[in-house]
Design a protein around this motif. Structure first.
Motif, PDB file in Angstrom:
ATOM      1  N   LYS A  29      -5.454  59.279  61.807  1.00 49.79           N
ATOM      2  CA  LYS A  29      -5.610  57.815  61.748  1.00 49.79           C
ATOM      3  C   LYS A  29      -5.630  57.305  60.306  1.00 49.79           C
ATOM      4  CE  LYS A  29      -8.423  57.533  65.972  1.00 49.79           C
ATOM      5  NZ  LYS A  29      -9.066  58.865  65.945  1.00 49.79           N
ATOM      6  N   LYS A  30      -5.960  58.200  59.374  1.00 47.30           N
ATOM      7  CA  LYS A  30      -6.023  57.807  57.961  1.00 47.30           C
ATOM      8  C   LYS A  30      -4.637  57.642  57.341  1.00 47.30           C
ATOM      9  CE  LYS A  30      -8.854  60.074  55.221  1.00 47.30           C
ATOM     10  NZ  LYS A  30      -9.574  61.249  54.674  1.00 47.30           N
ATOM     11  N   TYR A  31      -3.584  58.110  58.045  1.00 44.30           N
ATOM     12  CA  TYR A  31      -2.237  58.146  57.457  1.00 44.30           C
ATOM     13  C   TYR A  31      -1.222  57.523  58.413  1.00 44.30           C
ATOM     14  CZ  TYR A  31      -4.712  61.763  54.860  1.00 44.30           C
ATOM     15  OH  TYR A  31      -5.650  62.446  54.122  1.00 44.30           O
ATOM     16  N   ARG A  32      -0.198  56.932  57.834  1.00 53.53           N
ATOM     17  CA  ARG A  32       0.924  56.452  58.660  1.00 53.53           C
ATOM     18  C   ARG A  32       1.881  57.601  58.924  1.00 53.53           C
ATOM     19  NH1 ARG A  32       3.013  50.773  56.309  1.00 53.53           N
ATOM     20  NH2 ARG A  32       4.272  50.922  58.192  1.00 53.53           N
ATOM     21  N   GLU A  33       2.232  58.316  57.839  1.00 55.78           N
ATOM     22  CA  GLU A  33       3.105  59.492  57.975  1.00 55.78           C
ATOM     23  C   GLU A  33       2.536  60.625  57.125  1.00 55.78           C
ATOM     24  OE1 GLU A  33       7.651  58.909  58.381  1.00 55.78           O
ATOM     25  OE2 GLU A  33       6.989  57.321  57.022  1.00 55.78           O
ATOM     26  N   PRO A  34       1.585  61.381  57.663  1.00 57.94           N
ATOM     27  CA  PRO A  34       1.002  62.466  56.858  1.00 57.94           C
ATOM     28  C   PRO A  34       1.985  63.616  56.657  1.00 57.94           C
ATOM     29  CG  PRO A  34       0.124  62.508  59.095  1.00 57.94           C
ATOM     30  CD  PRO A  34       0.999  61.293  59.006  1.00 57.94           C
TER      31      PRO A  34
END
Length: 349
Positions: free
Chosen positions: A51-56
């Motif tokens: 959830k912390k990243y758009r595209e990890p």
């Protein structure tokens, strides 16, 4: 009580289990909330918070510390080697802008010495805590007859994460006119030890207890200085400067191969990096190697970091601000060169 056959052959499983039983206590300081399960399973478990990243994008690296281990054996000092390894691996993924998540270690030895094992693991744990990554697992192998008495080898693997859109890409973004900032090393870090040991201990007939004019410590203590971690600094630089634009364009970790082999890894094929000798305060250990080693300058600057552990390539108009910020974070740093038209090479002039 009769000794077990495997122990008589040199592999004491019971001792190994007893030593490893101290691991949860040693690793507690490295714990992150994403870790699932306990140390000792077949695999380490880490629940990435997507959830912390758009595209990890996961970034990984593996390394060892080379013949620096010979100093640790000679000095019977084992609490720094683990930190060297963690910090080296952190730096290798930091150049892409990645934050470290977890680390795994491997330790192979002939005979397991409990105090040595504990000291090495303490070094891993301390550096993992300082870098905000968790020591999630590892492997300890007892291999009698394979290693010299009192010797061992270590390697480590790190996994980190970076947002795809924030990933540093020097080959795409570095341009002619960009400034090169050099960030100080603590010494040799983890490279060039085979040559340094030959110069100090064979050519100059010193030993690790020797004191040399110009050095505050013994040669041994100087050579065993911990490899600096630039990971937290890189994260602060990206957060501070790379908001709407990307003035901090690339980093190169100056490891084996020095400036000449490492900087080209982040250059486009249309640019060269020119490093100016004498533009930074060279550490005394490198001045001694330069003066007494009998090694041509070209090779010195390809084998050793020569006092610069990381370089940042920065848009010229932001270079002064970036340099000031780095120094404010308690890292010595200097303007050491620039990007010019070329063919993707680095040279020291």
């Amino acid at each position: 009580m009769k000794q077990k056959a495997y122990a008589a052959a040199g592999v004491d499983i019971d001792l190994g289990n007893k030593v490893k039983s101290t691991l949860p206590q040693l690793l507690a300081s490295t714990h992150r909330r994403e870790v699932l399960g306990k140390v000792g399973g077949f695999g380490g478990l880490f629940a990435l918070d997507v959830k912390k990243y758009r595209e990890p994008v996961l970034v990984s690296s593996v390394d060892g510390v080379g013949t620096k281990l010979k100093l640790a054996f000679a000095m019977n000092k084992h609490d720094t080697i683990g930190a060297d390894l963690v910090n080296h691996c952190v730096n290798d993924i930091a150049v892409l802008g990645a934050e470290p998540l977890f680390f795994l270690d491997y330790l192979g030895t002939g005979k397991l010495e409990p105090h040595v094992f504990t000291e090495v693991i303490k070094g891993f744990a301390r550096a993992c805590t300082e870098n905000g990554c968790t020591l999630i697992g590892g492997e300890t192998a007892q291999m009698p007859g394979f290693y010299q008495a009192g010797e061992y080898d270590v390697s480590g693997t790190i996994v980190g994460v970076v947002e795809k859109s924030r990933m540093l890409n020097g080959q795409k973004n570095v341009k002619r006119g960009d400034a090169i900032i050099g960030i100080a090393s603590s010494g040799l870090h983890t490279n060039g030890y085979s040559l340094a040991r030959k110069i100090f201990f064979e050519q100059l007939h010193l030993d690790y207890k020797s004191r040399v004019p110009g050095l505050k410590n013994t040669i041994g203590d100087e050579l065993l200085k911990i490899h600096v971690s630039y990971g937290p600094l890189v994260q602060k630089l990206i957060k501070r400067f790379n908001t709407k634009q990307l003035p901090v364009k690339a980093f190169a970790h100056i490891t084996g191969g020095g400036f000449v082999d490492n900087i080209p890894r982040v250059l486009p094929k249309t640019c060269d990096a020119v490093i100016r000798k004498g533009s930074w305060d060279m550490l005394p250990i490198f001045r001694i190697l330069e003066a007494k080693g009998g090694v041509p300058d070209d090779e010195l600057y390809q084998v050793f970091n020569m006092g610069i552990g990381m370089v940042a390539i920065v848009a010229a108009e932001k270079a002064d601000a970036v340099l000031k910020f780095i120094r404010a974070q308690k890292h010595d740093a200097w303007m050491i060169g620039e990007i010019v038209k070329g063919e993707g090479e680095a040279r020291v002039e």
